[in-house]
Write a protein that holds these residues in place. Structure first.
Motif, mmCIF file in Angstrom:
data_model
loop_
_atom_site.group_PDB
_atom_site.id
_atom_site.type_symbol
_atom_site.label_atom_id
_atom_site.label_comp_id
_atom_site.label_asym_id
_atom_site.label_seq_id
_atom_site.Cartn_x
_atom_site.Cartn_y
_atom_site.Cartn_z
ATOM 1 N N THR B 19 20.271 12.440 34.272
ATOM 2 C CA THR B 19 21.019 13.521 33.637
ATOM 3 C C THR B 19 21.194 13.254 32.146
ATOM 4 O OG1 THR B 19 23.166 12.494 34.034
ATOM 5 C CG2 THR B 19 22.319 13.900 35.777
ATOM 6 N N LYS B 20 21.699 14.266 31.463
ATOM 7 C CA LYS B 20 21.888 14.166 30.021
ATOM 8 C C LYS B 20 23.027 13.202 29.675
ATOM 9 C CE LYS B 20 19.905 18.745 29.093
ATOM 10 N NZ LYS B 20 20.063 20.050 28.398
ATOM 11 N N LEU B 21 23.196 12.966 28.379
ATOM 12 C CA LEU B 21 24.159 11.951 27.938
ATOM 13 C C LEU B 21 25.614 12.376 28.170
ATOM 14 C CD1 LEU B 21 24.595 9.205 26.607
ATOM 15 C CD2 LEU B 21 24.190 10.250 24.380
ATOM 16 N N PHE B 22 25.897 13.651 27.965
ATOM 17 C CA PHE B 22 27.299 14.080 28.048
ATOM 18 C C PHE B 22 27.546 15.214 29.032
ATOM 19 C CE2 PHE B 22 26.888 12.344 23.670
ATOM 20 C CZ PHE B 22 27.695 11.233 23.863
ATOM 21 N N CYS B 23 26.521 15.613 29.779
ATOM 22 C CA CYS B 23 26.725 16.629 30.816
ATOM 23 C C CYS B 23 25.797 16.315 31.980
ATOM 24 C CB CYS B 23 26.472 18.033 30.277
ATOM 25 S SG CYS B 23 24.758 18.323 29.778
ATOM 26 N N ARG B 24 25.962 17.042 33.081
ATOM 27 C CA ARG B 24 25.211 16.693 34.283
ATOM 28 C C ARG B 24 23.939 17.514 34.462
ATOM 29 N NH1 ARG B 24 29.512 16.306 39.016
ATOM 30 N NH2 ARG B 24 27.658 15.739 40.218
ATOM 31 N N CYS B 25 23.492 18.158 33.384
ATOM 32 C CA CYS B 25 22.190 18.829 33.448
ATOM 33 C C CYS B 25 21.098 17.772 33.606
ATOM 34 C CB CYS B 25 21.916 19.604 32.165
ATOM 35 S SG CYS B 25 22.983 21.010 31.933
ATOM 36 N N GLU B 26 20.023 18.143 34.306
ATOM 37 C CA GLU B 26 18.926 17.206 34.481
ATOM 38 C C GLU B 26 18.203 16.943 33.164
ATOM 39 O OE1 GLU B 26 16.017 17.360 37.744
ATOM 40 O OE2 GLU B 26 17.404 18.820 38.610
ATOM 41 N N HIS B 36 17.746 23.844 32.098
ATOM 42 C CA HIS B 36 18.679 22.726 32.221
ATOM 43 C C HIS B 36 19.695 22.782 31.089
ATOM 44 C CE1 HIS B 36 16.056 21.247 35.286
ATOM 45 N NE2 HIS B 36 15.062 21.038 34.456
ATOM 46 N N THR B 37 20.555 23.781 31.132
ATOM 47 C CA THR B 37 21.604 23.888 30.116
ATOM 48 C C THR B 37 22.926 24.222 30.789
ATOM 49 O OG1 THR B 37 21.404 26.269 29.711
ATOM 50 C CG2 THR B 37 19.937 24.834 28.443
ATOM 51 N N CYS B 38 24.009 23.907 30.097
ATOM 52 C CA CYS B 38 25.346 24.209 30.601
ATOM 53 C C CYS B 38 26.258 24.389 29.390
ATOM 54 C CB CYS B 38 25.837 23.089 31.514
ATOM 55 S SG CYS B 38 26.280 21.599 30.619
ATOM 56 N N PRO B 39 27.497 24.753 29.603
ATOM 57 C CA PRO B 39 28.385 24.957 28.447
ATOM 58 C C PRO B 39 28.470 23.746 27.520
ATOM 59 C CG PRO B 39 29.367 25.916 30.405
ATOM 60 C CD PRO B 39 28.124 25.195 30.869
ATOM 61 N N VAL B 40 28.366 22.513 28.073
ATOM 62 C CA VAL B 40 28.478 21.333 27.212
ATOM 63 C C VAL B 40 27.271 21.233 26.275
ATOM 64 C CG1 VAL B 40 28.573 18.806 27.160
ATOM 65 C CG2 VAL B 40 29.898 20.077 28.866
ATOM 66 N N CYS B 41 26.057 21.277 26.847
ATOM 67 C CA CYS B 41 24.895 21.051 25.987
ATOM 68 C C CYS B 41 24.523 22.317 25.201
ATOM 69 C CB CYS B 41 23.712 20.485 26.764
ATOM 70 S SG CYS B 41 23.183 21.423 28.192
ATOM 71 N N LEU B 42 25.107 23.455 25.555
ATOM 72 C CA LEU B 42 24.912 24.657 24.737
ATOM 73 C C LEU B 42 25.956 24.729 23.619
ATOM 74 C CD1 LEU B 42 24.205 27.407 27.432
ATOM 75 C CD2 LEU B 42 22.572 26.432 25.812
#
Ligand SMILES: [Zn+2]
Lengths: 111, 476
Positions: B19-26, B36-42
């Motif tokens: 997963t990414k460094l600060f969120c659980r996206c792959e 593979h995006t979510c509110p954190v990495c967006l």
């Protein structure tokens, strides 16, 4: 570069004197096209904010480690396990423009 | 005027997390864009980063492998700049308190020590695309799958003096990071990226007052070429009495030259400040030591041990130790066959050729180390000849059966009966009167040809030494 808002170096949060705020430079970094009126209004506001933050200088002793009592210990982090991501159309739904599953923005290189 | 290059490198490697460094996206490569995006990495308002501990672990592992001191306390910082591939408007990185510092690697022959200033963790940016769309003259496109993927940035001191040393250093760094399994280090997929700083000075003089950063280096070969070009270019300017300013240049691999990046694109003033959404990171001594305990024997040690323990030439030992997978393969084969020298020979010639022809890596090689070891034992115990072994090897490569089964099936058993070889010898002498005559007249070099003919006549099943002896006897 003259008149940095924050000096770089080991002391990274060191506001310079408020009269040193170069609002043109800050606006350019932020990609903001400010009118003369806005500059006249926002420049002093920014200086005021910095003056406020500068109070930290008076209470922060150099020998106090940053947030020593509340450090992130490795064992309290997050395990490396995936969770579902947003659907592509939801991710794009918040952006002003998108096409074919991609975000679309004004050209960001010079041709 | 003689000038000496001063070269430092900055390397980014993608850490092998799920997963990414600060969120659980792959943190997957090659998937459809923006899946593979979510509110954190967006960078959506209100979303908060939560640190992936696996990335810290891998960072510590990498740091220990390159002889860095891991800092018990480090801190994430915001690096502020505006670019559409960075939706938050800042990159979470580390600034004045990196995860690790003061490392080094010794690379090349003779070894050159390159000091490593630091290793820090940071998140990757998204991927922007400026070509290939109908409106590419006015629009750019973005895929944010890569945005937030964990990277380790490794910065070297300006200790490198030649483009060749830069190449050696990068090769060694890559081998090391692959050994400790922290990154794929695949430049084509972008999991290893390199920028170079280069300037020139009078030999042994103080560090130059400028440095030129060269970007867009997509292979180690290109790092070397770009540095060669840049050294030539800067030398010409300085010898003509000109001055060089600090700037960033892009390498154009097709044209083999560097050109200045437009100043507008590099007008950054990152204004780092501590990331207020993340507490300072603490790693305990116990955690560091427990990670240290899992670091395997690395390249330098291993190649030295191979040379010493298995009596191999240094060059061969270095090639066999060049990747952990190959080293493990060799060692298993050497131990199981009881013949390290033959194992090395088979791997360095036959196996390497197959790997190259099939463009595969060691794990995909169809012959297990145990099978190759058995094949070598069958030569050593006289069951088959070396020539027959190559036939078995070829069949094994095609995925066909086991060593003993193939020997039996193909009738490759070495001829034990001297009279069968004698018959072949007689036949060969009769069929090749001229070489036989030459041998009798003292031209002993023709013996090799005649042995070859006997081998051919016996389908490779004669022992070549025995064939030579019997030929000599028959021709004397
Ligand atoms: Zn995410």
């Amino acid at each position: 570069m003259n008149a940095l808002l924050f000096a770089t170096g080991s002391n990274i949060l060191r506001p310079l004197r408020s009269d040193a705020v170069d609002i043109d430079y800050v606006a350019r970094l932020a990609h903001l096209a400010l009118s003369a009126d806005e500059k006249a209004r926002l420049g002093p506001q920014m200086a005021h904010i910095l003056d406020w933050v500068r109070q930290m200088d008076e209470v922060t002793a150099a020998d106090v480690p940053a947030a020593s009592s509340a450090a992130m210990h490795l064992q309290f982090g997050r395990p490396d396990e995936p969770a579902p991501s947003l659907a592509t159309e939801d991710a794009l739904g918040n952006a002003p423009d998108g096409k074919a599953g991609l975000f679309r923005v004004p050209l960001i290189i010079e041709r | 005027m003689e000038l000496e290059p001063v070269i430092g490198l900055e390397i980014h490697v993608q850490l092998k997390t799920r997963t990414k460094l600060f969120c659980r996206c792959e943190a997957a490569f090659g998937d459809p864009p923006n899946t593979h995006t979510c509110p954190v990495c967006l960078g959506l308002p209100g979303a908060l980063p939560v640190l992936n501990t696996k990335a810290v672990e891998l960072g510590v592992r990498a740091a220990l492998a390159i002889n860095c001191t891991v800092n018990r306390a480090s801190q994430f910082a915001r690096k502020n700049y505006f670019y559409p591939d960075l939706p938050k408007g800042y990159q979470i990185s580390q600034y004045d308190r990196p995860l690790a510092s003061n490392g080094h690697l010794d690379a090349g022959e003779p070894a050159v020590r390159v000091r490593l200033t630091r290793l820090h963790l940071e998140e990757d940016a998204g991927k922007s695309m400026h070509e290939g769309f109908p409106d590419s003259d006015v629009r750019s496109y973005l895929d944010l799958n890569r945005c937030g993927v964990p990277l380790a940035e490794i910065v070297s001191e300006p200790d490198i003096r030649t483009p060749g040393q830069a190449h050696d250093f990068l090769t060694h760094l890559k081998t090391t990071l692959q050994y400790v399994d922290v990154s794929d280090c695949n430049m084509e997929e972008g999991s290893l990226r390199c920028d170079a700083n280069v300037s020139l000075r009078l030999p042994g003089g103080p560090l130059p007052g400028y440095k030129v950063e060269v970007k867009n280096l997509n292979s180690f070969r290109n790092v070397q070429r770009a540095l060669e070009y840049e050294i030539e270019r800067q030398g010409k300017i300085l010898r003509d009495g000109g001055e060089i300013t600090r700037e960033t240049r892009l390498y154009d691999a097709d044209r083999g030259l560097t050109s200045s990046m437009r100043s507008k694109e590099e007008a950054h003033d990152y204004r780092y400040f501590p990331e207020p959404d993340l507490l300072p990171l603490e790693v305990t001594e116990e955690q560091i030591e427990s990670i240290r305990a899992t670091i395997p024997e690395l390249f330098a040690e291993k190649s030295k041990r191979f040379a010493d323990r298995y009596q191999l030439p240094g060059y061969d030992a270095a090639i066999l130790a060049s990747s952990k997978a190959l080293a493990d393969y060799f060692e298993e084969c050497a131990v199981q066959s009881g013949n390290p020298k033959a194992s090395s020979n088979w791997i360095m010639t036959e196996m390497m050729r197959e790997l190259k022809n099939r463009t595969i890596d060691v794990p995909a090689f169809p012959i297990s180390p145990a099978s190759l070891a058995l094949l070598i034992r069958r030569i050593d115990d006289g069951t088959i000849t070396g020539k027959a072994a190559k036939e078995v090897f070829a069949i094994l490569c095609e995925g066909g059966g086991d060593v003993d089964g193939i020997i039996k099936e193909k009738g490759l058993l070495q001829i034990q009966d001297d009279s069968a070889i004698e018959a072949a010898v007689a036949q060969v002498i009769q069929a090749n009167p001229k070489p036989a005559e030459q041998y009798r007249n003292g031209k002993t070099a023709t013996l090799g040809f005649l042995v070859g003919q006997v081998m051919k006549a016996t389908g490779g099943r004669a022992n070549p030494q025995k064939a030579g002896e019997l030929l000599k006897r028959a021709l004397s």
